[in-house]
Design a protein around this motif. Structure first.
Motif, PDB file in Angstrom:
ATOM      1  N   GLY A  92      42.102  20.366  34.370  1.00 50.52           N
ATOM      2  CA  GLY A  92      43.233  19.473  34.204  1.00 50.52           C
ATOM      3  C   GLY A  92      44.386  20.022  33.387  1.00 50.52           C
ATOM      4  N   HIS A  93      44.199  21.211  32.786  1.00 52.85           N
ATOM      5  CA  HIS A  93      45.228  21.799  31.942  1.00 52.85           C
ATOM      6  C   HIS A  93      45.988  22.880  32.716  1.00 52.85           C
ATOM      7  N   PRO A  94      47.303  22.856  32.694  1.00 51.78           N
ATOM      8  CA  PRO A  94      48.069  23.889  33.408  1.00 51.78           C
ATOM      9  C   PRO A  94      47.849  25.264  32.790  1.00 51.78           C
ATOM     10  N   VAL A  95      47.750  26.277  33.645  1.00 49.21           N
ATOM     11  CA  VAL A  95      47.584  27.653  33.192  1.00 49.21           C
ATOM     12  C   VAL A  95      48.658  28.509  33.843  1.00 49.21           C
ATOM     13  N   GLN A  96      48.966  29.613  33.209  1.00 46.58           N
ATOM     14  CA  GLN A  96      50.005  30.507  33.713  1.00 46.58           C
ATOM     15  C   GLN A  96      49.454  31.412  34.805  1.00 46.58           C
ATOM     16  N   VAL A  97      50.213  31.549  35.878  1.00 49.36           N
ATOM     17  CA  VAL A  97      49.831  32.456  36.959  1.00 49.36           C
ATOM     18  C   VAL A  97      50.010  33.889  36.467  1.00 49.36           C
ATOM     19  N   ALA A  98      48.912  34.622  36.373  1.00 55.80           N
ATOM     20  CA  ALA A  98      48.956  36.004  35.869  1.00 55.80           C
ATOM     21  C   ALA A  98      48.892  37.018  36.994  1.00 55.80           C
ATOM     22  N   LEU A  99      48.481  36.586  38.174  1.00 49.48           N
ATOM     23  CA  LEU A  99      48.370  37.478  39.328  1.00 49.48           C
ATOM     24  C   LEU A  99      48.889  36.747  40.554  1.00 49.48           C
ATOM     25  N   PHE A 100      49.763  37.400  41.309  1.00 52.39           N
ATOM     26  CA  PHE A 100      50.283  36.809  42.548  1.00 52.39           C
ATOM     27  C   PHE A 100      50.466  37.907  43.580  1.00 52.39           C
ATOM     28  N   TYR A 148      16.623  38.063  40.912  1.00 46.84           N
ATOM     29  CA  TYR A 148      17.467  39.117  40.383  1.00 46.84           C
ATOM     30  C   TYR A 148      18.567  38.492  39.550  1.00 46.84           C
ATOM     31  N   ARG A 149      19.293  39.318  38.832  1.00 44.12           N
ATOM     32  CA  ARG A 149      20.343  38.835  37.946  1.00 44.12           C
ATOM     33  C   ARG A 149      21.643  39.553  38.270  1.00 44.12           C
ATOM     34  N   ILE A 150      22.741  38.810  38.150  1.00 49.60           N
ATOM     35  CA  ILE A 150      24.068  39.381  38.300  1.00 49.60           C
ATOM     36  C   ILE A 150      24.796  39.128  36.986  1.00 49.60           C
ATOM     37  N   SER A 151      25.244  40.172  36.323  1.00 46.95           N
ATOM     38  CA  SER A 151      25.959  40.025  35.064  1.00 46.95           C
ATOM     39  C   SER A 151      27.347  40.605  35.190  1.00 46.95           C
ATOM     40  N   ARG A 152      28.296  40.081  34.402  1.00 51.56           N
ATOM     41  CA  ARG A 152      29.653  40.616  34.456  1.00 51.56           C
ATOM     42  C   ARG A 152      30.479  40.126  33.283  1.00 51.56           C
ATOM     43  N   GLU A 153      31.620  40.732  33.108  1.00 49.96           N
ATOM     44  CA  GLU A 153      32.567  40.301  32.101  1.00 49.96           C
ATOM     45  C   GLU A 153      33.743  39.659  32.810  1.00 49.96           C
ATOM     46  N   VAL A 154      34.060  38.429  32.435  1.00 46.54           N
ATOM     47  CA  VAL A 154      35.144  37.710  33.079  1.00 46.54           C
ATOM     48  C   VAL A 154      36.462  38.055  32.407  1.00 46.54           C
ATOM     49  N   SER A 155      37.454  38.498  33.152  1.00 48.54           N
ATOM     50  CA  SER A 155      38.772  38.751  32.610  1.00 48.54           C
ATOM     51  C   SER A 155      39.833  37.959  33.340  1.00 48.54           C
ATOM     52  N   LEU A 156      39.580  37.585  34.594  1.00 49.69           N
ATOM     53  CA  LEU A 156      40.582  36.909  35.399  1.00 49.69           C
ATOM     54  C   LEU A 156      39.879  36.061  36.445  1.00 49.69           C
ATOM     55  N   VAL A 157      40.313  34.836  36.606  1.00 46.79           N
ATOM     56  CA  VAL A 157      39.853  34.005  37.711  1.00 46.79           C
ATOM     57  C   VAL A 157      40.816  34.237  38.868  1.00 46.79           C
ATOM     58  N   VAL A 158      40.284  34.713  39.988  1.00 48.54           N
ATOM     59  CA  VAL A 158      41.111  35.087  41.135  1.00 48.54           C
ATOM     60  C   VAL A 158      40.829  34.138  42.287  1.00 48.54           C
ATOM     61  N   LEU A 193      46.045  34.309  43.985  1.00 46.94           N
ATOM     62  CA  LEU A 193      46.506  33.861  42.673  1.00 46.94           C
ATOM     63  C   LEU A 193      45.437  34.160  41.639  1.00 46.94           C
ATOM     64  N   GLY A 194      45.863  34.413  40.410  1.00 45.29           N
ATOM     65  CA  GLY A 194      44.907  34.659  39.350  1.00 45.29           C
ATOM     66  C   GLY A 194      45.431  34.191  38.011  1.00 45.29           C
ATOM     67  N   TYR A 195      44.507  33.847  37.119  1.00 48.20           N
ATOM     68  CA  TYR A 195      44.883  33.444  35.763  1.00 48.20           C
ATOM     69  C   TYR A 195      43.761  33.800  34.801  1.00 48.20           C
ATOM     70  N   THR A 196      44.121  33.892  33.529  1.00 48.49           N
ATOM     71  CA  THR A 196      43.142  34.193  32.485  1.00 48.49           C
ATOM     72  C   THR A 196      42.607  32.891  31.912  1.00 48.49           C
ATOM     73  N   PRO A 197      41.304  32.641  32.007  1.00 50.96           N
ATOM     74  CA  PRO A 197      40.742  31.389  31.492  1.00 50.96           C
ATOM     75  C   PRO A 197      40.702  31.374  29.968  1.00 50.96           C
ATOM     76  N   THR A 198      40.784  30.188  29.407  1.00 51.01           N
ATOM     77  CA  THR A 198      40.685  30.015  27.960  1.00 51.01           C
ATOM     78  C   THR A 198      39.220  30.096  27.545  1.00 51.01           C
ATOM     79  N   PRO A 199      38.897  30.889  26.516  1.00 56.23           N
ATOM     80  CA  PRO A 199      37.493  30.996  26.078  1.00 56.23           C
ATOM     81  C   PRO A 199      36.911  29.637  25.723  1.00 56.23           C
ATOM     82  N   ASP A 200      35.639  29.468  26.002  1.00 54.91           N
ATOM     83  CA  ASP A 200      34.955  28.208  25.748  1.00 54.91           C
ATOM     84  C   ASP A 200      33.552  28.518  25.247  1.00 54.91           C
TER      85      ASP A 200
END
Length: 314
Positions: free
Chosen positions: A64-72, A27-37, A261-268
Motif C-alpha cells: 500500500g505504500h508508494p515506492v520509487q521506480v528504480a528500473l524501467f 532442496y533449498r533455494i537461497s539468495r540475496e534480495v536487492s531489487l523486486v523486478v 519495472l523494478g524497485y528496492t524493497p524497504t527492509p523488514d
C-alpha cells in the motif's frame, strides 16, 4: 526468439545456492534480495498491447505504500527461449498443431534471439544435437521439433525443471519457457511447488498453450494457470487447430511488448509475503489494464530460503 512455451513478480538476486534434484527429495533455494523486478503487460479495452509508455506512467505500491521506480525497460531485448513440447501418447492426434504452433513462435523471433527445444513424454530429451546448446536457425529448430514420435506417459514438471536448468547456460537477461501440452502429469518426479520455486529463483516466466480435451477428466488446466500466474507468464487454451497458431503468435507478441519495472524493497525485520499493486496512468485518460504478479516473498534476513507464491491479474 520470443519464449519457451512454459514457462512474474520476479525477485532479482544473486543466487548463492540452487540445487536441481534428480528425485523428489527436498532442496533449498537461497539468495540475496536487492531489487523486486516485475514483468508488466499493459493492454487497452480491446486487449491490444499498449507501447510507448515510460516510467512516469507507472505507479508501484508495496503493501500500500508508494515506492520509487528504480528500473524501467521497454526495449525488445534479446531472449533465450525454451520450447517445452509434450510428445506423450495423449498428444498423438494433435502433433501437427503442436508443430505449427511451435514454428509460429520460432518464426516470430528476432535475429539476436536464441532458442532450444525439450521434447518429453515420461522421459525428457533435448531436441537439438548435443553440441548445440541454443540456436536461431529455423531449420535446426524445426528438425528438433519433428524428431520424436508421440508415445508414453507424461512428465511436464520434470521437463520444465530440465528447461530451467538448461536456461542457466544462456547469456540473455530475458529468459522464457513455453509449454505446449494437454495438461496431464502422470510420470514426473518433481512437483508443482518445486517448479515454481526454481522458475522464480532464476527469473524465468512460464507461458503455456493448453491443448485440452473437455472429455478427458485427467487433464489439468489449473496446472497451466498456476505455473503462468506464479511466474508472470500467461496461459491460453485454444479450442480449434487454427487457434493453436494464433495462441502461439499471441504469446510471442506478449513477450515482445512487456515492460520491466523494478524497485528496492524497504527492509523488514518480520519478513513474509508482501502485496504489490501496479497502476498505469495514460496521458489521455484512457483506461488501461495491467497484468503482473500481486505479491512476493521478502526474507527475514538478506539471505534466506525462497518460497514461491501465486501471482494474479489486476
Amino acid at each position: 526468439m520470443s519464449a519457451l512455451l512454459l514457462i512474474s513478480t520476479w525477485l532479482h538476486w544473486v543466487p548463492s545456492h540452487l540445487a536441481l534434484p534428480n528425485s523428489s527429495r527436498g532442496y533449498r533455494i537461497s539468495r540475496e534480495v536487492s531489487l523486486v523486478v516485475l514483468p508488466v503487460s499493459v493492454t487497452d479495452r480491446e486487449g491490444r498491447f499498449v507501447s510507448g509508455l515510460d516510467a512516469s506512467n507507472f505507479r508501484i505500491y508495496d503493501e500500500g505504500h508508494p515506492v520509487q521506480v528504480a528500473l524501467f525497460q521497454r526495449d525488445d531485448i534479446p531472449i533465450t527461449a525454451g520450447l517445452v513440447v509434450d510428445c506423450s501418447e495423449s498428444m498423438v492426434a494433435q502433433s501437427q498443431e503442436v508443430l505449427e504452433g511451435s514454428m509460429a513462435i520460432v518464426q516470430s523471433s528476432n535475429p539476436e534471439d536464441l532458442a532450444f527445444v525439450i521434447n518429453f513424454n515420461d522421459r525428457v530429451r533435448l531436441g537439438l544435437p548435443s553440441n548445440i546448446l541454443f540456436t536461431n536457425n529455423v531449420d535446426k529448430l524445426k528438425a528438433a521439433l519433428t524428431t520424436p514420435r508421440a508415445s508414453g506417459e507424461t512428465a511436464p514438471y520434470d521437463a520444465i525443471v530440465a528447461g530451467l536448468h538448461h536456461l542457466q547456460e544462456g547469456q540473455a537477461d530475458k529468459k522464457v519457457l513455453i509449454l505446449i501440452s494437454d495438461g496431464e502429469d502422470n510420470a514426473s518426479k518433481h512437483h508443482f511447488v518445486q517448479v515454481v520455486q526454481i522458475a522464480q529463483a532464476l527469473h524465468v516466466a512460464i507461458y503455456a498453450a493448453g491443448l485440452l480435451d473437455p472429455s478427458d477428466a485427467d487433464q489439468r488446466p489449473d496446472i497451466f494457470k498456476g505455473l503462468s500466474r506464479q511466474t508472470g507468464g500467461e496461459a491460453y487454451f485454444p479450442s480449434t487447430p487454427a487457434g493453436v497458431v494464433r495462441v502461439c503468435q499471441k504469446i510471442a507478441s506478449d513477450i515482445r511488448h512487456r515492460y520491466t519495472l523494478g524497485y528496492t524493497p524497504t527492509p523488514d525485520r518480520q519478513g513474509g509475503y508482501r502485496k504489490i499493486r501496479v497502476e498505469v496512468m495514460a496521458s489521455g485518460g484512457e483506461r488501461l489494464f495491467v497484468r503482473t504478479r500481486t505479491r512476493y516473498f521478502f526474507p527475514r534476513t538478506p539471505s534466506s530460503d525462497f518460497f514461491a507464491d501465486e501471482g494474479q491479474h489486476q
